[in-house]
Design an enzyme around this catalytic site. Structure first.
Site, mmCIF file in Angstrom:
data_model
loop_
_atom_site.group_PDB
_atom_site.id
_atom_site.type_symbol
_atom_site.label_atom_id
_atom_site.label_comp_id
_atom_site.label_asym_id
_atom_site.label_seq_id
_atom_site.Cartn_x
_atom_site.Cartn_y
_atom_site.Cartn_z
ATOM 1 C CD GLN A 145 18.174 42.271 64.115
ATOM 2 O OE1 GLN A 145 17.725 42.688 65.171
ATOM 3 N NE2 GLN A 145 17.727 41.162 63.514
ATOM 4 C CG HIS A 204 18.502 47.362 67.226
ATOM 5 N ND1 HIS A 204 17.434 46.726 66.658
ATOM 6 C CD2 HIS A 204 19.337 46.379 67.653
ATOM 7 C CE1 HIS A 204 17.587 45.415 66.754
ATOM 8 N NE2 HIS A 204 18.750 45.188 67.355
ATOM 9 C CD GLU A 207 20.399 43.340 70.085
ATOM 10 O OE1 GLU A 207 20.909 42.466 69.347
ATOM 11 O OE2 GLU A 207 19.193 43.643 70.043
ATOM 12 C CG HIS A 234 23.575 43.201 65.471
ATOM 13 N ND1 HIS A 234 23.183 44.524 65.560
ATOM 14 C CD2 HIS A 234 22.544 42.472 65.974
ATOM 15 C CE1 HIS A 234 21.983 44.587 66.112
ATOM 16 N NE2 HIS A 234 21.571 43.354 66.357
ATOM 17 N NE ARG A 252 13.512 41.919 60.308
ATOM 18 C CZ ARG A 252 12.528 42.479 61.019
ATOM 19 N NH1 ARG A 252 11.999 43.619 60.603
ATOM 20 N NH2 ARG A 252 12.095 41.910 62.122
#
Length: 412
Positions: free
Chosen positions: A98, A100, A135, A264, A283
């Site tokens: 996925q 972001h 993240e 990642h 995804r």
């Protein structure tokens, strides 16, 4: 200072032992436990537990007193929303591949899908909220991941070592343009292959990986990964995409930051993850869930190279900080060796969440109030509750993680 009670998310890829052991519950757990959520996510907010055992939703507490709980700077930038979510993540099986979106991409995509009338909980919804989702993952055990595009020259070497006739044109495509544009071209080719073509190609790739593993050559770990993914996700384009990514093994205390657009997949291990309080996920594969290829290609960052691994910057005795450019969060590690050591004073001006993952600690506020945290316990510190001293309460090694907002500079 108040104790937290947190939700466990029972996703199928989770561990039956890691989170149960952390929380002192029977092992194995009756079902996989993937993530322990600490924060104020609307889907599973933590609860504050007072001395009488009364539970209050952290989400509701923030809504009732945002200024007192979050502080002036944080509320000016983020409103009533806690900008970060802290997790303990325990992966027994690989997660989906996925990426972001950036803040700008998330805001634009959210507005577009709202205007189109796509329900926020729809399976084909890409942007359920308008915020970014950077993240950072910090390993508690040896932690395996795929993250970021590898140097194309190394990938060409890997593909040539596989020596698959059906991959030859793809290999030469990247060899002729070993840069971000070449990576984009090859990734796009693979992710858009018809299923019939994938079903023909993947067995040849997997057979070649078996040969490489038997020879224990330079690309052994990459080939082992492809074989594991091919078994878990047969016929999935993400198995091919894994050939393009960095294969990373983190030791305990090591961390990687995953910015917007970074492809990642977490493969195996237990770690502490901190992320922006967002649900936006595009995804790429290794999943039966919705994959929106055009939107994914808009979001993906095809820059390449090894992922920087952090060990935490020492900022005081027993206190280490993982620096990132994310304004939503910052992760710190409080660690004492056997025999203890000097306390750590926490004087952050915003909200804080602490979780003890090894040993036990005693928190002491300026007014003399105290809160003891054993392994698996966690605490909420409102913006008005600093400074707080944290000291080890047992002679063995002690490890605590702290989540705070990043630089809460008001938005322009």
């Amino acid at each position: 200072m108040e104790r937290l009670h947190n939700s466990v998310r029972p996703y199928a890829w989770g561990s039956r032992t890691a989170i149960a052991e952390l929380l002192g519950r029977p092992v194995p757990a009756p079902h996989p436990e993937a993530e322990l959520w600490l924060g104020a996510h609307p889907g599973a907010p933590s609860r504050l537990v007072d001395e009488e055992g009364v539970h209050r939703s952290l989400l509701e507490v923030l809504g009732a007193d945002p200024l007192g709980q979050l502080g002036a700077d944080c509320t000016q930038r983020w409103g009533e929303r806690l900008p970060f979510l802290l997790k303990v993540l325990a992966a027994e099986e690989p997660l989906s591949l996925q990426a972001h979106p950036s803040a700008e991409q998330a805001a634009e995509g959210y507005a577009r899908e709202e205007a189109a009338g796509i329900p926020r909980d729809a399976k084909n919804r890409n942007y359920p909220d308008p915020t970014a989702k950077p993240e950072l993952i910090c390993a508690l055990t040896e932690f395996h991941a795929l993250a970021g595009f590898a140097d194309p020259q190394r990938t060409v070497g890997l593909l040539r070592a596989l020596d698959v006739e059906q991959l030859r044109a793809h290999t030469e495509l990247l060899a002729g343009q070993p840069d971000s544009d070449g990576l984009r071209a090859l990734f796009t080719t693979w992710i858009t292959l018809p299923q019939a073509a994938l079903d023909q190609l993947l067995p040849h790739v997997l057979d070649a990986c078996v040969r490489q593993v038997k020879d224990r050559g330079e690309y052994d770990i990459e080939c082992r990964t492809v074989l594991e993914l091919g078994e878990a996700y047969p016929g999935d384009a993400g198995v091919l995409a894994a050939l393009l990514l960095n294969r990373i093994v983190l030791r305990p205390g090591e961390a990687i930051f995953l910015p917007a657009g970074n492809p990642h997949a977490y493969l195996h291990g237990t770690g502490v993850e901190i992320l922006a309080n967002s649900d936006n996920v595009l995804r790429c594969g290794l999943t039966p869930k919705h994959v929106d290829v055009p939107e994914l290609l808009r979001v993906l960052d095809f820059s390449y190279g090894r992922m920087p691994v952090q060990t935490g910057e020492p900022v005081a005795d027993n206190l280490f900080v993982y620096r990132t450019p994310a304004p939503e969060f910052e992760l710190s590690r409080l660690q004492w060796p056997e025999g203890g050591g000097s306390p750590v004073s926490l004087d952050h001006v915003g909200p804080q969440i602490l979780i003890c993952v090894e040993g036990s600690v005693l928190l002491r506020a300026e007014d003399g109030s105290e809160l003891a945290l054993a392994k698996g316990d966690s605490a909420w510190l409102a913006a008005t509750e600093t400074p707080v001293d944290v000291r080890p309460a047992t002679p063995g090694g002690t490890l605590v993680f702290r989540a705070t907002a990043g630089a809460c500079t008001p938005a322009a």
